[in-house]
Design a protein around this motif. Structure first.
Motif, PDB file in Angstrom:
ATOM      1  N   SER A  83       0.853  -1.192   0.000  1.00 37.10           N
ATOM      2  CA  SER A  83       0.000   0.000   0.000  1.00 37.10           C
ATOM      3  C   SER A  83       0.886   1.237   0.000  1.00 37.10           C
ATOM      4  O   SER A  83       2.022   1.207   0.473  1.00 37.10           O
ATOM      5  CB  SER A  83      -0.935   0.020   1.214  1.00 37.10           C
ATOM      6  N   LEU A  84       0.355   2.314  -0.555  1.00 37.29           N
ATOM      7  CA  LEU A  84       1.096   3.570  -0.623  1.00 37.29           C
ATOM      8  C   LEU A  84       0.974   4.332   0.685  1.00 37.29           C
ATOM      9  O   LEU A  84      -0.084   4.360   1.313  1.00 37.29           O
ATOM     10  CB  LEU A  84       0.585   4.423  -1.780  1.00 37.29           C
ATOM     11  N   GLN A  85       2.076   4.947   1.062  1.00 35.67           N
ATOM     12  CA  GLN A  85       2.136   5.716   2.307  1.00 35.67           C
ATOM     13  C   GLN A  85       2.939   6.980   2.041  1.00 35.67           C
ATOM     14  O   GLN A  85       3.913   6.961   1.286  1.00 35.67           O
ATOM     15  CB  GLN A  85       2.799   4.869   3.397  1.00 35.67           C
ATOM     16  N   TYR A 122      -0.641  15.166   4.968  1.00 34.33           N
ATOM     17  CA  TYR A 122       0.519  14.549   4.329  1.00 34.33           C
ATOM     18  C   TYR A 122       1.040  15.469   3.242  1.00 34.33           C
ATOM     19  O   TYR A 122       0.287  16.232   2.628  1.00 34.33           O
ATOM     20  CB  TYR A 122       0.168  13.175   3.746  1.00 34.33           C
ATOM     21  N   ALA A 123       2.345  15.393   3.026  1.00 32.22           N
ATOM     22  CA  ALA A 123       2.979  16.189   1.976  1.00 32.22           C
ATOM     23  C   ALA A 123       2.817  15.467   0.651  1.00 32.22           C
ATOM     24  O   ALA A 123       3.247  14.315   0.511  1.00 32.22           O
ATOM     25  CB  ALA A 123       4.453  16.397   2.291  1.00 32.22           C
ATOM     26  N   PRO A 124       2.185  16.088  -0.353  1.00 29.26           N
ATOM     27  CA  PRO A 124       1.964  15.402  -1.638  1.00 29.26           C
ATOM     28  C   PRO A 124       3.262  15.277  -2.428  1.00 29.26           C
ATOM     29  O   PRO A 124       4.223  16.011  -2.214  1.00 29.26           O
ATOM     30  CB  PRO A 124       0.957  16.316  -2.343  1.00 29.26           C
ATOM     31  N   GLY A 125       3.253  14.316  -3.347  1.00 28.61           N
ATOM     32  CA  GLY A 125       4.389  14.169  -4.248  1.00 28.61           C
ATOM     33  C   GLY A 125       5.541  13.358  -3.715  1.00 28.61           C
ATOM     34  O   GLY A 125       6.552  13.198  -4.400  1.00 28.61           O
ATOM     35  N   ALA A 126       5.421  12.825  -2.500  1.00 24.34           N
ATOM     36  CA  ALA A 126       6.489  12.007  -1.925  1.00 24.34           C
ATOM     37  C   ALA A 126       5.831  10.800  -1.264  1.00 24.34           C
ATOM     38  O   ALA A 126       5.325  10.891  -0.146  1.00 24.34           O
ATOM     39  CB  ALA A 126       7.313  12.808  -0.925  1.00 24.34           C
ATOM     40  N   LEU A 127       5.820   9.658  -1.972  1.00 21.28           N
ATOM     41  CA  LEU A 127       5.148   8.463  -1.494  1.00 21.28           C
ATOM     42  C   LEU A 127       6.119   7.293  -1.462  1.00 21.28           C
ATOM     43  O   LEU A 127       7.171   7.314  -2.093  1.00 21.28           O
ATOM     44  CB  LEU A 127       3.951   8.108  -2.400  1.00 21.28           C
ATOM     45  N   ARG A 128       5.727   6.269  -0.725  1.00 19.43           N
ATOM     46  CA  ARG A 128       6.492   5.029  -0.697  1.00 19.43           C
ATOM     47  C   ARG A 128       5.515   3.863  -0.622  1.00 19.43           C
ATOM     48  O   ARG A 128       4.389   4.006  -0.135  1.00 19.43           O
ATOM     49  CB  ARG A 128       7.454   4.989   0.498  1.00 19.43           C
ATOM     50  N   ALA A 129       5.953   2.714  -1.128  1.00 15.61           N
ATOM     51  CA  ALA A 129       5.174   1.485  -1.028  1.00 15.61           C
ATOM     52  C   ALA A 129       5.638   0.735   0.217  1.00 15.61           C
ATOM     53  O   ALA A 129       6.831   0.513   0.401  1.00 15.61           O
ATOM     54  CB  ALA A 129       5.365   0.629  -2.268  1.00 15.61           C
ATOM     55  N   VAL A 130       4.681   0.369   1.053  1.00 15.46           N
ATOM     56  CA  VAL A 130       4.979  -0.343   2.295  1.00 15.46           C
ATOM     57  C   VAL A 130       4.368  -1.732   2.188  1.00 15.46           C
ATOM     58  O   VAL A 130       3.180  -1.875   1.907  1.00 15.46           O
ATOM     59  CB  VAL A 130       4.410   0.408   3.512  1.00 15.46           C
ATOM     60  N   LEU A 131       5.166  -2.760   2.395  1.00 17.72           N
ATOM     61  CA  LEU A 131       4.688  -4.130   2.307  1.00 17.72           C
ATOM     62  C   LEU A 131       5.167  -4.920   3.501  1.00 17.72           C
ATOM     63  O   LEU A 131       6.203  -4.622   4.095  1.00 17.72           O
ATOM     64  CB  LEU A 131       5.166  -4.806   1.017  1.00 17.72           C
ATOM     65  N   GLN A 132       4.357  -5.911   3.868  1.00 22.57           N
ATOM     66  CA  GLN A 132       4.707  -6.840   4.938  1.00 22.57           C
ATOM     67  C   GLN A 132       5.162  -8.144   4.272  1.00 22.57           C
ATOM     68  O   GLN A 132       4.356  -8.918   3.790  1.00 22.57           O
ATOM     69  CB  GLN A 132       3.503  -7.074   5.860  1.00 22.57           C
ATOM     70  N   LEU A 133       6.453  -8.355   4.234  1.00 23.99           N
ATOM     71  CA  LEU A 133       7.031  -9.503   3.548  1.00 23.99           C
ATOM     72  C   LEU A 133       7.170 -10.675   4.514  1.00 23.99           C
ATOM     73  O   LEU A 133       7.726 -10.501   5.610  1.00 23.99           O
ATOM     74  CB  LEU A 133       8.402  -9.132   2.983  1.00 23.99           C
ATOM     75  N   PRO A 134       6.663 -11.862   4.149  1.00 20.45           N
ATOM     76  CA  PRO A 134       6.879 -13.026   5.018  1.00 20.45           C
ATOM     77  C   PRO A 134       8.363 -13.235   5.282  1.00 20.45           C
ATOM     78  O   PRO A 134       9.194 -13.131   4.383  1.00 20.45           O
ATOM     79  CB  PRO A 134       6.273 -14.178   4.207  1.00 20.45           C
ATOM     80  N   ALA A 135       8.693 -13.512   6.531  1.00 19.12           N
ATOM     81  CA  ALA A 135      10.097 -13.664   6.898  1.00 19.12           C
ATOM     82  C   ALA A 135      10.770 -14.767   6.097  1.00 19.12           C
ATOM     83  O   ALA A 135      11.974 -14.703   5.828  1.00 19.12           O
ATOM     84  CB  ALA A 135      10.203 -13.940   8.397  1.00 19.12           C
ATOM     85  N   SER A 136      10.005 -15.775   5.685  1.00 17.86           N
ATOM     86  CA  SER A 136      10.582 -16.876   4.915  1.00 17.86           C
ATOM     87  C   SER A 136      11.041 -16.431   3.529  1.00 17.86           C
ATOM     88  O   SER A 136      11.823 -17.129   2.886  1.00 17.86           O
ATOM     89  CB  SER A 136       9.556 -18.006   4.781  1.00 17.86           C
ATOM     90  N   LEU A 137      10.557 -15.277   3.055  1.00 15.80           N
ATOM     91  CA  LEU A 137      10.934 -14.785   1.733  1.00 15.80           C
ATOM     92  C   LEU A 137      11.972 -13.674   1.797  1.00 15.80           C
ATOM     93  O   LEU A 137      12.314 -13.093   0.757  1.00 15.80           O
ATOM     94  CB  LEU A 137       9.697 -14.277   0.991  1.00 15.80           C
ATOM     95  N   SER A 138      12.455 -13.359   2.982  1.00 16.95           N
ATOM     96  CA  SER A 138      13.405 -12.254   3.113  1.00 16.95           C
ATOM     97  C   SER A 138      14.673 -12.508   2.318  1.00 16.95           C
ATOM     98  O   SER A 138      15.187 -11.621   1.625  1.00 16.95           O
ATOM     99  CB  SER A 138      13.741 -12.025   4.587  1.00 16.95           C
ATOM    100  N   ALA A 139      15.197 -13.721   2.407  1.00 15.77           N
ATOM    101  CA  ALA A 139      16.425 -14.030   1.672  1.00 15.77           C
ATOM    102  C   ALA A 139      16.210 -13.918   0.175  1.00 15.77           C
ATOM    103  O   ALA A 139      17.062 -13.388  -0.561  1.00 15.77           O
ATOM    104  CB  ALA A 139      16.918 -15.425   2.050  1.00 15.77           C
ATOM    105  N   ALA A 140      15.074 -14.399  -0.322  1.00 16.87           N
ATOM    106  CA  ALA A 140      14.778 -14.308  -1.749  1.00 16.87           C
ATOM    107  C   ALA A 140      14.625 -12.861  -2.186  1.00 16.87           C
ATOM    108  O   ALA A 140      15.060 -12.480  -3.278  1.00 16.87           O
ATOM    109  CB  ALA A 140      13.512 -15.097  -2.067  1.00 16.87           C
TER     110      ALA A 140
END
Length: 355
Positions: free
Chosen positions: A53-55, A199-217
């Motif tokens: 999701s965008l934040q 919020y300040a427009p024009g500066a966004l980031r994608a925030v994701l919750q990655l399963p720990a098992s996929l961190s290495a990948a």
């Protein structure tokens, strides 16, 4: 037609109506899902996708710092505000009374300081002439110092009261867009109660919750792209992986800062997809897969209909990358489970699995 004839017609039509009602349930047969597929292992496609999701990079929730009724809410959701612009005004009568008390305290402290200073000067003159003792002079000096300290304390209290009075006007801390308001005019605001989220427009980031098992990948991926709602793919300018995993969900938060030109026209809260391309197959591991039509997406929810007896039960899953006509399933299913190939038909009331 006379009343007797109308009655005879109604009686003659009654058997036909009853026959139609009896036949109605038969015509409304339960929908049958023609294909139920067995979920099997599928080789990893050298990458995977994760929902995100965008934040906003810069976001703030301004809150009240004094108590009182909200006299004015000067903005609404969607408004653009400048730094220092009024967001809300809180009843300042209490803080105004506190400022007046502190000003009176300063006047009293100044009078006491003048009196102590004059007394000290007289005492020094008398001591020089030998009319009083050194102890009397020491006492006068101590009283003058105490009066001076009291004056400094009163002035500090006045500054504090003036600052509190300024808190009655809640202003924007930076140029921003109003994302939401949390009070209405007439509400009682207490210290710490949220007033509005900006919020300040024009500066966004994608925030994701990655399963720990996929961190290495994810770390080993040769490329990371954010798939925006309009289909554009952008490469994040900054990647941040938080150092700790969530103890309950066993996920690690990743933050991918988008380039400014890609953020135009987007707002926080939108759903996006993050593609980790070129992840080693050994690291990504094998995946379960289902047909594209079997996957149901509703906002952030991804689910499939799993066969239970003759019917179906909705089961939430974590979807991965699409490979041809199939979608990888990262979590939520076990090998050998049977799912409906058509999620739309399986969601109809009374849907049953085809034999």
């Amino acid at each position: 037609m006379n009343p007797i004839a109308r009655a005879l017609v109604r009686v003659s039509l009654l058997p036909a109506l009853l026959a139609g009602l009896a036949a109605a349930p038969a015509s409304a047969a339960a929908p049958t899902v023609p294909v139920v597929v067995v979920v099997g292992q599928a080789a990893a496609a050298g990458g995977f996708e994760i929902d995100a999701s965008l934040q906003a990079l810069r976001q703030s929730t301004v809150a009240a710092q004094v108590s009182g009724n909200v006299l004015q809410l000067a903005v609404k959701a969607g408004d653009r505000v400048r730094a220092g612009q009024l967001i809300a005004r809180i009843d300042e009568r209490d803080t105004q009374a506190g400022l007046q008390r502190s000003e009176a305290g300063v006047a009293q402290a100044e009078a006491e300081w003048r009196n102590a200073s004059l007394q000290l000067e007289r005492t020094r003159g008398l001591r020089a002439q030998g009319f009083i003792s050194q102890a009397a002079l020491d006492l006068a000096e101590s009283q003058a110092q105490a009066a001076q300290a009291g004056l400094a304390q009163a002035r500090a209290a006045r500054s504090q009261a003036a600052l509190a009075r300024g808190f009655a006007a809640v202003t924007a801390p930076f140029d921003a867009v109003v994302q939401a308001t949390h009070v209405e005019a007439g509400d009682l605001a207490s210290a710490g109660r949220p007033i509005a989220t900006l919020y300040a427009p024009g500066a966004l980031r994608a925030v994701l919750q990655l399963p720990a098992s996929l961190s290495a990948a994810a770390r080993a991926a040769t490329g990371v792209e954010v798939v925006l709602p309009d289909g554009r793919r952008v490469v994040p300018v900054v990647r941040t992986e938080l150092p700790a995993a969530d103890a309950i969900s066993q996920t690690v938060e990743w933050r991918l800062d988008l380039p400014p030109q890609a953020s135009a026209g987007l707002s926080p809260g939108r759903n996006v997809r993050v593609l980790f391309a070129g992840a080693p197959a050994a690291a990504a591991g094998a995946r379960l897969s289902v047909p594209v039509a079997a996957l149901l997406r509703r906002g952030e929810l991804s689910a499939v209909y799993v066969q239970r007896g003759e019917g179906f039960v909705l089961q939430a899953v974590r979807a991965g990358a699409r490979v041809g006509d199939a979608v990888e399933v990262l979590a939520g299913l076990k090998p050998g489970e049977r799912v409906a190939a058509d999620a739309v038909r399986a969601g109809l009331a009374g849907a049953v699995a085809a034999k």
